[in-house]
Design an enzyme around this catalytic site. Structure first.
Site, short mmCIF file in Angstrom:
data_model
loop_
_atom_site.label_atom_id
_atom_site.label_comp_id
_atom_site.label_asym_id
_atom_site.label_seq_id
_atom_site.Cartn_x
_atom_site.Cartn_y
_atom_site.Cartn_z
N ASP A 14 0.66 -1.31 -0.08
CA ASP A 14 0.12 0.07 0.08
C ASP A 14 0.86 1.36 -0.08
O ASP A 14 0.40 2.27 0.39
CB ASP A 14 -0.87 0.18 1.21
CG ASP A 14 -1.82 -1.30 1.24
OD1 ASP A 14 -2.11 -1.60 0.11
OD2 ASP A 14 -2.27 -1.63 2.36
N GLU A 15 2.26 1.13 -0.61
CA GLU A 15 3.03 2.15 -0.64
C GLU A 15 2.51 3.37 -1.57
O GLU A 15 3.06 4.56 -1.70
CB GLU A 15 4.27 1.69 -1.15
CG GLU A 15 5.09 0.80 -0.10
CD GLU A 15 4.65 -0.40 -0.38
OE1 GLU A 15 3.67 -0.80 -1.04
OE2 GLU A 15 5.40 -1.16 0.35
N LYS A 17 2.01 2.11 -5.06
CA LYS A 17 2.48 1.54 -6.37
C LYS A 17 1.60 1.93 -7.41
O LYS A 17 2.03 2.39 -8.56
CB LYS A 17 2.65 0.02 -6.24
CG LYS A 17 3.69 -0.35 -5.14
CD LYS A 17 3.64 -1.81 -4.83
CE LYS A 17 2.47 -2.49 -4.48
NZ LYS A 17 2.06 -2.03 -3.06
N GLY A 41 -4.80 -4.23 -3.79
CA GLY A 41 -5.36 -3.24 -4.10
C GLY A 41 -4.78 -1.88 -4.57
O GLY A 41 -4.09 -1.65 -3.78
N HIS A 42 -4.67 -1.68 -5.79
CA HIS A 42 -3.82 -0.60 -6.12
C HIS A 42 -4.71 0.62 -6.48
O HIS A 42 -5.71 0.17 -7.66
CB HIS A 42 -2.96 -1.00 -7.34
CG HIS A 42 -1.99 -2.12 -7.09
ND1 HIS A 42 -0.91 -2.65 -8.06
CD2 HIS A 42 -1.73 -2.71 -5.75
CE1 HIS A 42 -0.27 -3.42 -7.26
NE2 HIS A 42 -0.47 -3.51 -5.76
N GLN A 225 1.97 -6.08 -3.18
CA GLN A 225 2.49 -5.98 -1.87
C GLN A 225 3.65 -5.24 -1.56
O GLN A 225 3.95 -4.42 -2.20
CB GLN A 225 2.54 -7.62 -1.33
CG GLN A 225 1.36 -8.33 -1.12
CD GLN A 225 0.75 -9.16 -2.42
OE1 GLN A 225 1.41 -9.58 -3.16
NE2 GLN A 225 -0.58 -8.48 -2.78
N THR A 302 -9.70 -4.64 1.77
CA THR A 302 -10.55 -5.03 2.83
C THR A 302 -11.36 -4.07 3.50
O THR A 302 -12.26 -4.10 4.47
CB THR A 302 -9.85 -5.99 3.58
OG1 THR A 302 -8.79 -5.07 4.31
CG2 THR A 302 -9.01 -7.29 3.12
P1 GDP Z 1 -0.64 0.27 -3.64
O1 GDP Z 1 -1.26 -0.80 -3.19
O2 GDP Z 1 0.72 0.35 -3.35
O3 GDP Z 1 -0.99 0.47 -4.83
O4 GDP Z 1 -1.24 1.47 -2.61
P2 GDP Z 1 -2.91 1.47 -2.29
O5 GDP Z 1 -3.61 2.19 -3.51
O6 GDP Z 1 -3.41 0.47 -1.73
O7 GDP Z 1 -2.64 2.68 -1.04
C1 GDP Z 1 -2.19 3.97 -1.26
C2 GDP Z 1 -3.34 5.05 -0.93
O8 GDP Z 1 -2.69 6.10 -0.95
C3 GDP Z 1 -4.36 5.01 -1.97
O9 GDP Z 1 -5.50 5.56 -1.54
C4 GDP Z 1 -3.76 6.38 -2.83
O10 GDP Z 1 -5.03 6.98 -3.51
C5 GDP Z 1 -3.41 6.97 -1.82
N1 GDP Z 1 -2.14 7.68 -2.16
C6 GDP Z 1 -1.39 7.71 -3.08
N2 GDP Z 1 -0.09 8.44 -3.34
C7 GDP Z 1 -0.70 9.46 -2.14
C8 GDP Z 1 -0.05 10.74 -1.91
O11 GDP Z 1 1.04 11.16 -2.35
N3 GDP Z 1 -0.74 11.38 -0.71
C9 GDP Z 1 -1.82 11.06 -0.46
N4 GDP Z 1 -2.49 11.87 0.37
N5 GDP Z 1 -2.58 9.96 -0.83
C10 GDP Z 1 -1.82 9.09 -1.78
P1 IMO Z 2 -0.98 -4.03 -2.26
O1 IMO Z 2 -0.55 -4.74 -3.45
C1 IMO Z 2 -1.13 -4.44 1.98
C2 IMO Z 2 -1.06 -8.52 3.81
C3 IMO Z 2 -2.35 -8.87 4.48
C4 IMO Z 2 -1.65 -9.92 5.32
C5 IMO Z 2 -0.55 -10.53 4.82
C6 IMO Z 2 -1.06 -11.94 4.17
O2 IMO Z 2 -2.30 -3.34 -2.47
O3 IMO Z 2 0.25 -3.24 -1.67
P2 IMO Z 2 -2.63 -12.75 2.25
O4 IMO Z 2 -4.01 -12.40 1.64
O5 IMO Z 2 -1.54 -12.31 1.15
O6 IMO Z 2 -2.70 -13.98 2.73
O7 IMO Z 2 -2.28 -11.66 3.28
O8 IMO Z 2 -0.24 -9.58 3.82
N1 IMO Z 2 -1.21 -8.02 2.55
C7 IMO Z 2 -0.98 -6.78 2.16
N2 IMO Z 2 -0.95 -5.67 2.79
N3 IMO Z 2 -1.05 -4.33 0.78
C8 IMO Z 2 -1.26 -5.39 0.19
O9 IMO Z 2 -1.16 -5.50 -1.25
C9 IMO Z 2 -1.41 -6.77 0.59
N4 IMO Z 2 -1.47 -8.06 0.28
C10 IMO Z 2 -1.43 -8.83 1.18
O10 IMO Z 2 -3.00 -7.57 5.10
O11 IMO Z 2 -1.04 -9.28 6.67
MG MG Z 3 -2.76 -1.62 -1.89
#
Ligand code: GDP
Ligand code: IMO
Ligand code: MG
Length: 424
Positions: A14-15, A17, A41-42, A225, A302
């Site tokens: 969830d960085e 990406k 979840g991207h 991840q 989730t």
């Molecule tokens: P991913 O799984 O690495 O693609 O990241 P996620 O989408 O799960 O989580 C990142 C969250 O931060 C999402 O809700 C994005 O819309 C949000 N996001 C991404 N970059 C930024 C940022 O620079 N600032 C803020 N406030 N939100 C961001």
């Molecule tokens: P993205 O690509 C954050 C975490 C789950 C749990 C562990 C194992 O959006 O960054 P799993 O369902 O793989 O058996 O869960 O890994 N986890 C994530 N946490 N971002 C994800 O994906 C994740 N995918 C799995 O919360 O701790």
């Molecule tokens: Mg994510």
């Protein structure tokens, strides 16, 4: 001959990406996901529209880009169908711009049931899995029982499907559980989704990708991840079941590692983790809650609240080392705006010593963070688009991280939207 850049998460997922893949997609002809499945979840924010992708690569919103789901990915047809139908509704014609590796393994409905049964069996030691069936599907892959999406094109698919589900039912008996009353309905929906996917391009994508490189096309490999969730190098056993690291990109796409280009490491200006497991710099007081609310730190898949904490440099340096990161992208800097003080963990106290490496065990009984404090910035940076306009304290924060990691921060993200991005 062209090369493959790899983009991956350096923390616990969830960085951000998805956002950066979308932003960079114009520099590439192909975006290819190499591991994970619908546990990911991207999120992409385009204008005021928000899109969350689970299996489809984050290049799908760029009409000039081809997207590949690689052999290292595990596919739940139900989730993928929903995702594709949503994209079709937006008029993006995913059928023309998505290719799926025949070798990608399928997540069966019974894998999801097994995932939940396994978590119940673990009790207080549960992983906090997303319960999408990831672990059981990869177990069947490495256990040589899995079913690949290429099998749906073959006549014996119904037989091998039934045989694997029967095996899962037997395993569930060992847990004292069963597939449940609604299984028939889910199974029907799953088989319908399988039929729907037959209209998509299933290919031997290792040939497609290698041919693309030969003809000078640039590929971006998209990780899911993060490194600290890698099955080998993460905080085991609180990890996912795939290789999320750079090496996983080559195994998960069928490309030789000597085709490597840049390795883009994505990290948040702080840390989050969803699910169980060690988190040395976790902040559990009001400040942790403040960061959660301001950063909207709730899981994209989730909806669970993400745990929050300070930036962990020993862990970041570890991830940089394992992946060979060539450039860093710092996300969500805007979330730290307004804080008087920003703490950064520079070392760990481990068995009475101050160290800057990641030991075998990083739970709080073994490892305590050692912090250095930096001055925060007050100016709203979400509107900032130029390096020279960044507040001095943010520049100092960037320099501090670069000094400790030895890697340049090439990009700072100041908001979720595509344009809220600063290239340095
Ligand atoms: P991913 O799984 O690495 O693609 O990241 P996620 O989408 O799960 O989580 C990142 C969250 O931060 C999402 O809700 C994005 O819309 C949000 N996001 C991404 N970059 C930024 C940022 O620079 N600032 C803020 N406030 N939100 C961001
Ligand atoms: P993205 O690509 C954050 C975490 C789950 C749990 C562990 C194992 O959006 O960054 P799993 O369902 O793989 O058996 O869960 O890994 N986890 C994530 N946490 N971002 C994800 O994906 C994740 N995918 C799995 O919360 O701790
Ligand atoms: Mg994510």
């Amino acid at each position: 001959m062209s090369s493959v850049d790899v983009l991956l998460g350096l923390q616990w997922g969830d960085e951000g990406k998805g956002k950066i893949v979308d932003v960079l997609s114009g520099n590439y002809q192909i975006i290819a996901r190499f591991q994970g499945g619908p546990n990911a979840g991207h999120t992409l924010k385009i204008g005021d529209q928000k899109h969350v992708l689970h299996t489809v690569p984050s290049g799908i919103f760029n009409p000039d880009v081809m997207n590949v789901i690689g052999n290292g990915v595990v596919i739940d047809p139900i989730v993928l169908r929903k995702e594709l139908e949503n994209i079709e509704k937006l008029g993006l014609e995913p059928k023309k711009r998505l290719i799926i590796s025949r070798r990608a393994h399928l997540i069966l409905p019974s894998h999801r049931v097994l995932d939940a049964a396994n978590e119940r069996w673990k009790g207080k030691n549960k992983i906090g899995s997303t319960l999408k069936g990831i672990g059981p599907a990869y177990m069947d892959k490495t256990g040589r029982n899995g079913i690949r999406i290429g099998n749906i094109e073959l006549d014996d698919f119904p037989d091998i499907y039934k045989s694997l589900v029967d095996k899962h039912k037997d395993i569930l008996k060992l847990y004292g559980e069963s597939v449940g009353d609604d299984f028939k309905t889910t199974e029907k929906e799953w088989l319908e989704a399988v039929a729907y996917l037959k209209d998509y391009s299933l290919e031997d994508t290792e040939y497609y990708l290698n041919h693309a490189l030969l003809t000078g096309k640039k590929i971006l490999a998209e990780g899911a991840q993060g490194t600290l969730l890698d099955v080998d190098f993460g905080t085991y056993p609180f990890v996912t079941s795939s290789n999320t690291i750079c090496a996983g990109a080559f195994q998960g796409l069928g490309i030789s590692p000597n085709k490597i280009g840049n390795v883009i490491g994505i990290f948040k200006a702080y840390c989050t983790r969803v699910g169980s497991g060690p988190f040395p710099t976790e902040v559990t007081d009001d400040l942790g809650e403040q960061i959660r609310q301001k950063g909207n730190e709730f899981g994209s898949t989730t909806g669970r609240p993400r745990r929050t904490g300070w930036l962990d440099l020993p862990a970041l340096k570890y991830s940089i080392m394992i992946n060979g990161v060539t450039e860093l992208h710092m996300m969500k800097a805007d979330v730290l705006t307004g804080l008087d003080e920003i703490k950064v963990c520079t070392h760990y106290s481990y068995r009475g010593k101050i160290v800057d490496y990641v030991p075998f065990r990083v739970d709080e009984s073994h490892v305590q963070p050692v912090y250095q404090s930096l001055k925060g910035w007050k100016k709203d940076i979400s509107i900032c688009r130029e390096k020279t306009k960044m507040p001095r304290e943010l520049k100092q924060y960037i320099q501090f991280i670069e000094k400790h990691t030895g890697v340049k921060i090439a990009c700072v993200s100041v908001g979720p939207e595509r344009t809220e991005t600063l290239f340095l």
